[in-house]
Design a protein around this motif. Structure first.
Motif, PDB file in Angstrom:
ATOM      1  N   ILE A 273       0.834  -1.201   0.000  1.00  0.00           N
ATOM      2  CA  ILE A 273       0.000   0.000   0.000  1.00  0.00           C
ATOM      3  C   ILE A 273       0.875   1.259   0.000  1.00  0.00           C
ATOM      4  O   ILE A 273       0.589   2.236  -0.718  1.00  0.00           O
ATOM      5  N   GLN A 274       1.956   1.244   0.780  1.00  0.00           N
ATOM      6  CA  GLN A 274       2.868   2.394   0.782  1.00  0.00           C
ATOM      7  C   GLN A 274       3.485   2.607  -0.599  1.00  0.00           C
ATOM      8  O   GLN A 274       3.609   3.758  -1.072  1.00  0.00           O
ATOM      9  N   LYS A 277       0.852   4.113  -2.854  1.00  0.00           N
ATOM     10  CA  LYS A 277       0.642   5.525  -2.540  1.00  0.00           C
ATOM     11  C   LYS A 277       1.769   6.389  -3.095  1.00  0.00           C
ATOM     12  O   LYS A 277       1.530   7.487  -3.639  1.00  0.00           O
ATOM     13  N   LYS A 278       3.010   5.918  -2.965  1.00  0.00           N
ATOM     14  CA  LYS A 278       4.142   6.681  -3.496  1.00  0.00           C
ATOM     15  C   LYS A 278       4.036   6.820  -5.004  1.00  0.00           C
ATOM     16  O   LYS A 278       4.245   7.905  -5.573  1.00  0.00           O
ATOM     17  N   THR A 280       1.329   6.681  -6.766  1.00  0.00           N
ATOM     18  CA  THR A 280       0.190   7.557  -7.065  1.00  0.00           C
ATOM     19  C   THR A 280       0.595   9.032  -6.942  1.00  0.00           C
ATOM     20  O   THR A 280       0.234   9.877  -7.786  1.00  0.00           O
ATOM     21  N   LYS A 281       1.358   9.345  -5.914  1.00  0.00           N
ATOM     22  CA  LYS A 281       1.834  10.722  -5.750  1.00  0.00           C
ATOM     23  C   LYS A 281       2.728  11.137  -6.921  1.00  0.00           C
ATOM     24  O   LYS A 281       2.625  12.254  -7.435  1.00  0.00           O
ATOM     25  N   GLU A 324      -5.092   1.544  -8.484  1.00  0.00           N
ATOM     26  CA  GLU A 324      -6.339   1.632  -7.724  1.00  0.00           C
ATOM     27  C   GLU A 324      -6.942   0.255  -7.481  1.00  0.00           C
ATOM     28  O   GLU A 324      -7.472  -0.031  -6.402  1.00  0.00           O
ATOM     29  N   ILE A 327      -5.090  -1.351  -4.764  1.00  0.00           N
ATOM     30  CA  ILE A 327      -5.481  -0.801  -3.465  1.00  0.00           C
ATOM     31  C   ILE A 327      -6.801  -1.427  -3.010  1.00  0.00           C
ATOM     32  O   ILE A 327      -6.974  -1.803  -1.842  1.00  0.00           O
TER      33      ILE A 327
END
Length: 345
Positions: A273-274, A277-278, A280-281, A324, A327
Motif C-alpha cells: 500500500i505504501q 501511494k508513493k 500515485t503521488k 487503484e 489498493i
C-alpha cells in the motif's frame, strides 16, 4: 421261574427287563446313599499307641469272622431309611451352602482383581500419555526432528527411582509382617511348651472377638474396593482432562501460528500500500506538471507530439487504474489484519 419267563412274549420280556432295570437303578442309588452315610459316620479317631492298633486289628478280624458266620440279613425299616435320607439331605444342603459361600468369596475376590486390573490399565494409559507428551512430543528436536536422548534417559531414570522406592517400601512392609509372624509363632510355641490350654470360656471369647474382627475385615475390604473404584474413575477422569488440555494446547499453537501468518501478511500488504501511494503521488505530480506545461505552452503542439502525449497519458491512466485496483484488493486483507491485531487475547 424260568418257565414263567418262557411263557412271556417279546413285549412282555421287554417290559419285565425295563422294570428290573428301574429296580436296579433304585437299589444302586440307595446303596450309594447308604455308602455315603456309612463313610461319613465311620470316621475313627487316630490311634496313638501300637497296642491300641493291634487290639483294633484283632477286633476287626473277629468282627469279620462273626459277619461270615451270621447268615441272617438285616433289613432297614422305613423310619431308618427316612432318617438316613434326611441326614444325607441335610449334609447335602450344608455342602451346597458352603459351596455358595466359597463361590461368593471367589466372586468378591475376582471383582477386586478386576478393579485392580482396571486401575493398572488406567495407570498404564496415564504413563503412556505422559511418555508421549513428555518424550515423544516434548523432547523432539525442532531442527532435526529426533528425540533428545538426555531427556529420554532422565525420564527412564526417574521411573526406575520411583519403582525402586515402591520396592523398598514393599520390602519394609514384608519385613514387618515377617517379624510379626515370627512373634506370633514364638507365642504359640511358648503356649505349647507351657501347656497353656484354653478354657472353654476363653475359647468362646476368642470366637466372639474373631467374628468381630472378621466383620471389621469385611467392612474394610468393602471400603477398599469402593476406594479402588473411586480411584480408578478419578484416574480415568484425570486422563480425559489431560487429553483435553493437550488438544487445547495444540489449538493454541495453531492459533498462534495463524496470528503470526496474519501479521506477516499484514506487513506485506502495508508495504504494498505504501508503494502504491508513493507511485500515485509521483503520477499525480507528473500529471500536474504536464498540465502546467500544456497551459504554459503558447504554441499548440504538433500532431506527432499530441499523439505521443495522448499515448503517454493513456499509459499513465492505465497505471493509475491498475494501482487503484491493487489498493481495492489489498484493503480487505488490511482490514482483516487490523481486526486480528486489535482482537483481545
Amino acid at each position: 421261574m424260568n418257565g414263567g419267563y418262557e411263557e412271556l412274549n417279546v413285549e412282555g420280556l421287554g417290559q419285565k427287563l425295563e422294570e428290573i432295570q428301574k429296580d436296579n437303578e433304585t437299589i444302586r442309588r440307595e446303596n450309594s446313599l447308604y455308602e455315603s452315610y456309612i463313610n461319613r459316620n465311620q470316621k475313627h479317631e487316630p490311634i496313638e499307641n501300637e497296642d491300641e492298633a493291634k487290639e483294633a486289628e484283632k477286633r476287626q478280624k473277629t468282627r469279620k469272622r462273626g459277619q461270615q458266620q451270621v447268615q441272617e440279613v438285616k433289613t432297614l425299616s422305613l423310619q431308618e431309611k427316612h432318617d438316613i435320607a434326611t441326614a444325607e439331605l441335610e449334609e447335602l444342603k450344608k455342602s451346597i451352602q458352603e459351596g455358595q459361600k466359597k463361590s461368593e468369596e471367589l466372586l468378591e475376590w475376582l471383582k477386586a482383581v478386576l478393579d485392580e486390573i482396571d486401575i493398572n490399565i488406567a495407570e498404564i494409559k496415564r504413563e503412556a500419555h505422559e511418555f508421549k507428551r513428555d518424550i515423544v512430543l516434548g523432547s523432539e528436536n525442532s531442527r532435526t526432528g529426533k528425540i533428545v536422548a538426555e531427556k529420554l534417559i532422565k525420564y527412564i531414570e526417574e521411573r526406575i527411582r520411583l519403582k525402586d522406592t515402591i520396592i523398598s517400601k514393599n520390602h519394609e512392609n514384608n519385613q514387618k509382617l515377617n517379624r510379626s509372624i515370627a512373634k506370633e509363632k514364638l507365642k504359640i510355641m511358648k503356649k505349647e511348651q507351657a501347656n497353656d490350654d484354653l478354657q472353654f470360656i476363653d475359647f468362646h471369647q476368642l470366637q466372639i472377638e474373631n467374628k468381630k474382627l472378621v466383620r471389621d475385615i469385611d467392612e474394610r475390604n468393602k471400603q477398599l474396593l469402593s476406594l479402588k473404584v473411586t480411584s480408578g474413575k478419578s484416574t480415568q477422569r484425570l486422563t480425559h482432562i489431560k487429553d483435553m488440555l493437550s488438544k487445547e494446547e495444540k489449538k493454541l499453537k495453531e492459533l498462534t501460528q495463524e496470528i503470526e501468518d496474519a501479521d506477516y501478511q499484514t506487513d506485506t500488504n502495508m508495504k504494498n500500500i505504501q508503494k502504491v501511494k508513493k507511485m500515485t503521488k509521483i503520477i499525480n505530480r507528473k500529471q500536474k506538471r504536464y498540465k502546467q506545461q500544456k497551459n504554459e505552452s503558447e504554441n499548440l503542439p504538433s500532431v506527432s507530439d499530441y499523439i505521443d502525449l495522448k499515448n503517454e497519458e493513456s499509459q499513465l491512466l492505465k497505471q493509475v487504474s491498475t494501482l487503484e485496483r491493487k489498493i481495492i484488493i489489498a484493503e480487505p486483507g488490511y482490514d482483516k489484519a487490523l481486526k486480528i491485531l486489535n482482537k483481545p487475547a
